[in-house]
Motif scaffolding. Structure first.
Motif, PDB file in Angstrom:
ATOM      1  N   SER A 417       4.995  11.997  19.793  1.00 31.52           N
ATOM      2  CA  SER A 417       5.326  11.348  18.798  1.00 31.52           C
ATOM      3  C   SER A 417       6.835  11.246  18.850  1.00 31.52           C
ATOM      4  CB  SER A 417       4.984  12.066  17.411  1.00 31.52           C
ATOM      5  OG  SER A 417       3.653  12.090  17.204  1.00 31.52           O
ATOM      6  N   THR A 418       7.634  12.305  19.121  1.00 31.81           N
ATOM      7  CA  THR A 418       8.826  12.287  19.272  1.00 31.81           C
ATOM      8  C   THR A 418       9.444  11.377  20.198  1.00 31.81           C
ATOM      9  OG1 THR A 418       9.100  14.423  20.750  1.00 31.81           O
ATOM     10  CG2 THR A 418       8.973  14.375  18.164  1.00 31.81           C
ATOM     11  N   TRP A 419       8.987  11.606  21.475  1.00 30.03           N
ATOM     12  CA  TRP A 419       9.417  10.904  22.834  1.00 30.03           C
ATOM     13  C   TRP A 419       9.013   9.291  22.540  1.00 30.03           C
ATOM     14  CZ3 TRP A 419      12.708  10.520  26.491  1.00 30.03           C
ATOM     15  CH2 TRP A 419      12.424   9.773  27.637  1.00 30.03           C
ATOM     16  N   GLY A 420       7.901   9.199  21.759  1.00 32.82           N
ATOM     17  CA  GLY A 420       7.233   7.781  21.707  1.00 32.82           C
ATOM     18  C   GLY A 420       8.192   7.062  20.683  1.00 32.82           C
ATOM     19  N   SER A 421       8.819   7.840  19.627  1.00 32.20           N
ATOM     20  CA  SER A 421       9.741   7.303  18.668  1.00 32.20           C
ATOM     21  C   SER A 421      10.878   6.784  19.384  1.00 32.20           C
ATOM     22  CB  SER A 421      10.280   8.389  17.682  1.00 32.20           C
ATOM     23  OG  SER A 421      11.009   7.974  16.874  1.00 32.20           O
ATOM     24  N   LEU A 422      11.507   7.765  20.372  1.00 34.48           N
ATOM     25  CA  LEU A 422      12.746   7.368  21.012  1.00 34.48           C
ATOM     26  C   LEU A 422      12.540   5.981  21.970  1.00 34.48           C
ATOM     27  CD1 LEU A 422      14.080  10.857  21.962  1.00 34.48           C
ATOM     28  CD2 LEU A 422      15.045   9.027  20.685  1.00 34.48           C
ATOM     29  N   ILE A 423      11.458   6.009  22.784  1.00 29.44           N
ATOM     30  CA  ILE A 423      11.112   5.022  23.654  1.00 29.44           C
ATOM     31  C   ILE A 423      10.858   3.736  22.991  1.00 29.44           C
ATOM     32  CG2 ILE A 423       9.607   4.156  25.704  1.00 29.44           C
ATOM     33  CD1 ILE A 423      11.910   6.303  26.433  1.00 29.44           C
ATOM     34  N   ASN A 424      10.005   3.765  22.236  1.00 29.81           N
ATOM     35  CA  ASN A 424       9.455   2.503  21.460  1.00 29.81           C
ATOM     36  C   ASN A 424      10.635   1.990  20.774  1.00 29.81           C
ATOM     37  OD1 ASN A 424       6.844   2.611  22.562  1.00 29.81           O
ATOM     38  ND2 ASN A 424       6.054   3.895  20.622  1.00 29.81           N
ATOM     39  N   GLY A 425      11.177   2.768  19.926  1.00 30.25           N
ATOM     40  CA  GLY A 425      12.501   2.226  19.347  1.00 30.25           C
ATOM     41  C   GLY A 425      13.549   1.763  20.098  1.00 30.25           C
ATOM     42  N   ALA A 426      13.896   2.173  21.320  1.00 33.46           N
ATOM     43  CA  ALA A 426      14.729   1.663  22.244  1.00 33.46           C
ATOM     44  C   ALA A 426      14.090   0.226  22.799  1.00 33.46           C
ATOM     45  CB  ALA A 426      15.085   2.671  23.359  1.00 33.46           C
ATOM     46  N   MET A 427      12.917   0.409  23.282  1.00 39.41           N
ATOM     47  CA  MET A 427      12.475  -0.968  23.495  1.00 39.41           C
ATOM     48  C   MET A 427      12.421  -1.929  22.552  1.00 39.41           C
ATOM     49  SD  MET A 427       9.161   0.093  26.306  1.00 39.41           S
ATOM     50  CE  MET A 427       8.329   0.882  25.042  1.00 39.41           C
ATOM     51  N   PHE A 428      12.066  -1.717  21.332  1.00 40.01           N
ATOM     52  CA  PHE A 428      11.787  -2.531  20.600  1.00 40.01           C
ATOM     53  C   PHE A 428      13.231  -3.228  20.173  1.00 40.01           C
ATOM     54  CE2 PHE A 428      11.803  -3.943  15.891  1.00 40.01           C
ATOM     55  CZ  PHE A 428      10.894  -4.645  15.913  1.00 40.01           C
ATOM     56  N   GLY A 429      14.316  -2.451  20.008  1.00 39.23           N
ATOM     57  CA  GLY A 429      15.630  -2.784  19.785  1.00 39.23           C
ATOM     58  C   GLY A 429      16.180  -3.549  20.899  1.00 39.23           C
ATOM     59  N   ALA A 430      15.990  -3.089  21.996  1.00 41.02           N
ATOM     60  CA  ALA A 430      16.421  -3.956  23.120  1.00 41.02           C
ATOM     61  C   ALA A 430      15.869  -5.448  23.337  1.00 41.02           C
ATOM     62  CB  ALA A 430      15.939  -3.290  24.559  1.00 41.02           C
ATOM     63  N   LEU A 431      14.381  -5.525  22.748  1.00 46.09           N
ATOM     64  CA  LEU A 431      13.920  -6.641  22.765  1.00 46.09           C
ATOM     65  C   LEU A 431      14.635  -7.617  21.560  1.00 46.09           C
ATOM     66  CD1 LEU A 431      11.751  -8.913  23.588  1.00 46.09           C
ATOM     67  CD2 LEU A 431      10.338  -7.789  21.756  1.00 46.09           C
ATOM     68  N   LEU A 432      14.848  -6.861  20.703  1.00 50.26           N
ATOM     69  CA  LEU A 432      15.595  -7.733  19.434  1.00 50.26           C
ATOM     70  C   LEU A 432      16.973  -8.386  19.779  1.00 50.26           C
ATOM     71  CD1 LEU A 432      14.779  -5.885  15.915  1.00 50.26           C
ATOM     72  CD2 LEU A 432      13.919  -8.099  16.989  1.00 50.26           C
ATOM     73  N   PHE A 433      17.542  -7.335  20.533  1.00 49.60           N
ATOM     74  CA  PHE A 433      18.883  -7.727  20.948  1.00 49.60           C
ATOM     75  C   PHE A 433      19.008  -8.880  21.887  1.00 49.60           C
ATOM     76  CE2 PHE A 433      20.474  -3.861  19.147  1.00 49.60           C
ATOM     77  CZ  PHE A 433      21.901  -4.092  18.867  1.00 49.60           C
ATOM     78  N   TRP A 434      18.079  -8.962  22.747  1.00 46.82           N
ATOM     79  CA  TRP A 434      17.788  -9.993  23.731  1.00 46.82           C
ATOM     80  C   TRP A 434      17.284 -11.266  22.846  1.00 46.82           C
ATOM     81  CZ3 TRP A 434      13.669 -13.048  25.313  1.00 46.82           C
ATOM     82  CH2 TRP A 434      13.924 -13.844  26.251  1.00 46.82           C
ATOM     83  N   LEU A 435      16.379 -11.377  21.954  1.00 47.93           N
ATOM     84  CA  LEU A 435      16.046 -12.391  21.219  1.00 47.93           C
ATOM     85  C   LEU A 435      17.214 -12.913  20.625  1.00 47.93           C
ATOM     86  CD1 LEU A 435      12.390 -11.228  20.127  1.00 47.93           C
ATOM     87  CD2 LEU A 435      13.062 -13.070  21.839  1.00 47.93           C
ATOM     88  N   ALA A 436      17.781 -12.188  19.845  1.00 47.77           N
ATOM     89  CA  ALA A 436      18.923 -12.476  18.843  1.00 47.77           C
ATOM     90  C   ALA A 436      20.194 -13.257  19.946  1.00 47.77           C
ATOM     91  CB  ALA A 436      19.591 -11.349  18.210  1.00 47.77           C
ATOM     92  N   LYS A 437      20.384 -12.549  21.144  1.00 47.15           N
ATOM     93  CA  LYS A 437      21.357 -13.296  21.902  1.00 47.15           C
ATOM     94  C   LYS A 437      20.813 -14.637  22.503  1.00 47.15           C
ATOM     95  CE  LYS A 437      23.787 -12.644  26.231  1.00 47.15           C
ATOM     96  NZ  LYS A 437      23.933 -11.646  27.640  1.00 47.15           N
ATOM     97  N   GLN A 438      19.433 -14.896  22.581  1.00 45.11           N
ATOM     98  CA  GLN A 438      19.216 -16.412  23.045  1.00 45.11           C
ATOM     99  C   GLN A 438      19.053 -17.319  21.787  1.00 45.11           C
ATOM    100  OE1 GLN A 438      18.365 -16.530  26.228  1.00 45.11           O
ATOM    101  NE2 GLN A 438      18.714 -14.268  26.010  1.00 45.11           N
ATOM    102  N   LEU A 439      19.301 -16.751  20.699  1.00 39.94           N
ATOM    103  CA  LEU A 439      19.270 -17.480  19.474  1.00 39.94           C
ATOM    104  C   LEU A 439      20.902 -17.516  18.906  1.00 39.94           C
ATOM    105  CD1 LEU A 439      16.233 -16.312  17.529  1.00 39.94           C
ATOM    106  CD2 LEU A 439      16.505 -18.469  18.747  1.00 39.94           C
ATOM    107  N   GLY A 440      21.632 -17.122  19.720  1.00 44.45           N
ATOM    108  CA  GLY A 440      23.211 -17.238  19.186  1.00 44.45           C
ATOM    109  C   GLY A 440      23.420 -16.223  18.280  1.00 44.45           C
ATOM    110  N   ILE A 441      22.593 -15.224  17.849  1.00 46.23           N
ATOM    111  CA  ILE A 441      22.968 -14.294  16.619  1.00 46.23           C
ATOM    112  C   ILE A 441      23.470 -12.763  17.084  1.00 46.23           C
ATOM    113  CG2 ILE A 441      21.758 -13.132  14.866  1.00 46.23           C
ATOM    114  CD1 ILE A 441      19.635 -15.182  14.787  1.00 46.23           C
ATOM    115  N   GLN A 442      24.437 -12.372  16.703  1.00 43.25           N
ATOM    116  CA  GLN A 442      24.877 -11.146  16.994  1.00 43.25           C
ATOM    117  C   GLN A 442      24.493 -10.041  16.244  1.00 43.25           C
ATOM    118  OE1 GLN A 442      27.390 -10.348  19.263  1.00 43.25           O
ATOM    119  NE2 GLN A 442      28.884 -11.930  19.582  1.00 43.25           N
ATOM    120  N   LEU A 443      23.829  -8.993  16.918  1.00 45.41           N
ATOM    121  CA  LEU A 443      23.457  -7.882  16.178  1.00 45.41           C
ATOM    122  C   LEU A 443      24.290  -6.711  16.202  1.00 45.41           C
ATOM    123  CD1 LEU A 443      19.338  -8.040  16.849  1.00 45.41           C
ATOM    124  CD2 LEU A 443      20.767  -8.519  14.841  1.00 45.41           C
TER     125      LEU A 443
END
Length: 443
Positions: A417-443
């Motif tokens: 649970s703890t390691w999954g919280s770190l890894i899944n949160g990091a992957m989800f955040g990285a995905l959002l940052f990438w998508l936002a960049k493609q759309l011209g949105i600053q996160l």
């Protein structure tokens, strides 16, 4: 040495002035030391690691010690056996989680938060985008409680990240924004009957907002906050059982919210303080955080009735890296299998208990779990240090750390649970940052 003196004096007072054993007195003194460290750094630094260390000491050291004094029959193993493992294991974890303190400077942490404020005042769109994503995630959790975390829990957590964005951006709509987040959290608490997220996010708000307060937090304010938190905890513990009894069924999907009942229970307790402020209720509320029962149950069973797992726990480090749609049979978080295998404790569909990562260290390696505890502490602290490093180039990453560490604050969980919280949160955040960049949105 000056920092250790109060804890040492407390140890002497307890050991010499009561029937407590040396290990029990040491456990209480160690908890007092971690509390002192947390309170001292709170408001001066982002005291996330100190907070994790303090909560762990309460669950693994302080509450078990009190239980051995008041109701020793409830503990699965004797005091000497339990503390012979947990004292060195916790000490190793604490050393690891603080990372030797090399990055804990007040000036640097305040600089991070100042950089966040400057960055977000120039980029206020990101907070609104995260608010929309968060509300959508909360809707998914309400309609489909068993939805995968990538479409339910993680998007919902963006709601809280958006509140940090609104606060530090000083948006003129920040009060409306933050109020909507609070209302959503309260509504989810009433609907689900789960109070943990309310407390954990409250702790994270204090940890991540207090260093940015210009005049800092006084000792008196910190003390008042601690008293208020304890009273709130007693209040919640006093209504939780009755509320769940009237709103929960036998399955996780059989839950319903009842705001009227919640208000009635809260009003009743506030109108009758004697139901809160009494020794029996206080002890029952404290015992709720006794992680020593789970660890002790494992120690009573392993290796006498169940062999050491010899490293199975390390597979938990790999599980979060494999998506569930690729591996449908991937183990679930929640610790059910560990409790079934390594203890005799009962579980039901509506409850979830865990060995804790330190308990998993024991059932895998015996007293070698002390070394595992050090490794786990270093693992937790390394993510925080890396987040600070990334924030030097992208300041807003600091505000994503609460989302990553929401699953790491307490020992009432497992490594997956703890390691999954770190890894899944990091992957989800990285995905959002990438998508936002493609759309011209600053996160």
């Amino acid at each position: 040495m000056k920092r250790l003196l109060p804890a040492f004096l407390l140890f002497l007072v307890i050991y010499q002035g009561s029937a407590a054993t040396a290990c029990e007195a040491l456990a209480v003194a160690a908890s007092a030391y971690t509390f002192q460290q947390f309170i001292t750094r709170l408001g001066r630094t982002i005291a996330l690691m100190e907070c994790i260390g303090f909560i762990a000491s309460v669950e693994l050291l302080l509450v078990p010690a009190v239980t051995y004094w008041v109701f020793p029959a409830s503990m699965p193993v004797d005091s000497a056996t339990y503390f012979a493992f947990i004292l060195p294991a916790y000490s190793a974890f604490y050393i690891g989680v603080l990372g030797l303190g090399t990055w804990q400077t007040a000036d640097s942490h305040r600089q991070y938060l100042q950089a966040v404020a400057v960055y977000l005042r120039q980029n206020q769109t990101g907070g609104i985008v995260l608010l929309v994503i968060g509300l959508a995630g909360f809707a998914v959790r309400a309609v489909m409680p068993a939805a995968p975390s990538f479409v339910g829990l993680l998007p919902a957590n963006c709601l809280f990240v958006s509140a940090f964005y609104a606060y530090y951006s000083r948006s003129k709509y920040r009060l409306i924004h933050i109020s909507s987040v609070v209302i959503a959290l309260l509504a989810y608490t009433v609907w689900s009957g789960m109070f943990g997220e309310l407390f954990l996010w409250g702790i994270l708000v204090i940890v991540f907002v207090s260093p940015g307060i210009q005049d800092g937090l006084t000792t008196r304010l910190k003390s008042a906050g601690l008293v208020a938190a304890c009273l709130l905890l007693l209040l919640v513990q006093s209504i939780k059982g009755e509320y769940r009894y009237n709103t929960w069924g036998h399955q996780r999907t059989e839950r319903r919210g009842d705001a009227r009942l919640m208000v009635e229970l809260l009003t009743d307790r506030l109108a009758n303080p004697a139901k809160l402020l009494n020794a029996d209720h206080a002890f029952l509320s404290i015992v709720r955080f006794n992680q020593g029962i789970m660890v002790g149950s494992a120690m009573a069973r392993v290796p006498l009735h169940e062999a050491y797992a010899e490293g199975d726990v390390l597979l938990s480090l790999l599980y979060p890296l494999v998506p569930r749609f690729i591996w449908p049979g991937k183990p679930q978080t929640g610790g059910y299998e560990n409790i079934r295998r390594f203890t005799n404790l009962p579980q039901s569909e509506n409850t979830s208990i865990n060995l804790s990562p330190l308990g998993e260290g024991y059932v895998n390696f015996g007293f070698g779990g002390v070394l595992f505890a050090l490794f786990y502490g270093l693992l937790v602290s390394s993510g925080f240090r890396y987040g600070l490093y990334l924030a030097e180039n992208r300041p807003s990453i600091i505000l994503w750390l609460p989302m990553l560490y929401i699953g790491c604050l307490t020992m009432e969980t497992d490594l997956l649970s703890t390691w999954g919280s770190l890894i899944n949160g990091a992957m989800f955040g990285a995905l959002l940052f990438w998508l936002a960049k493609q759309l011209g949105i600053q996160l």
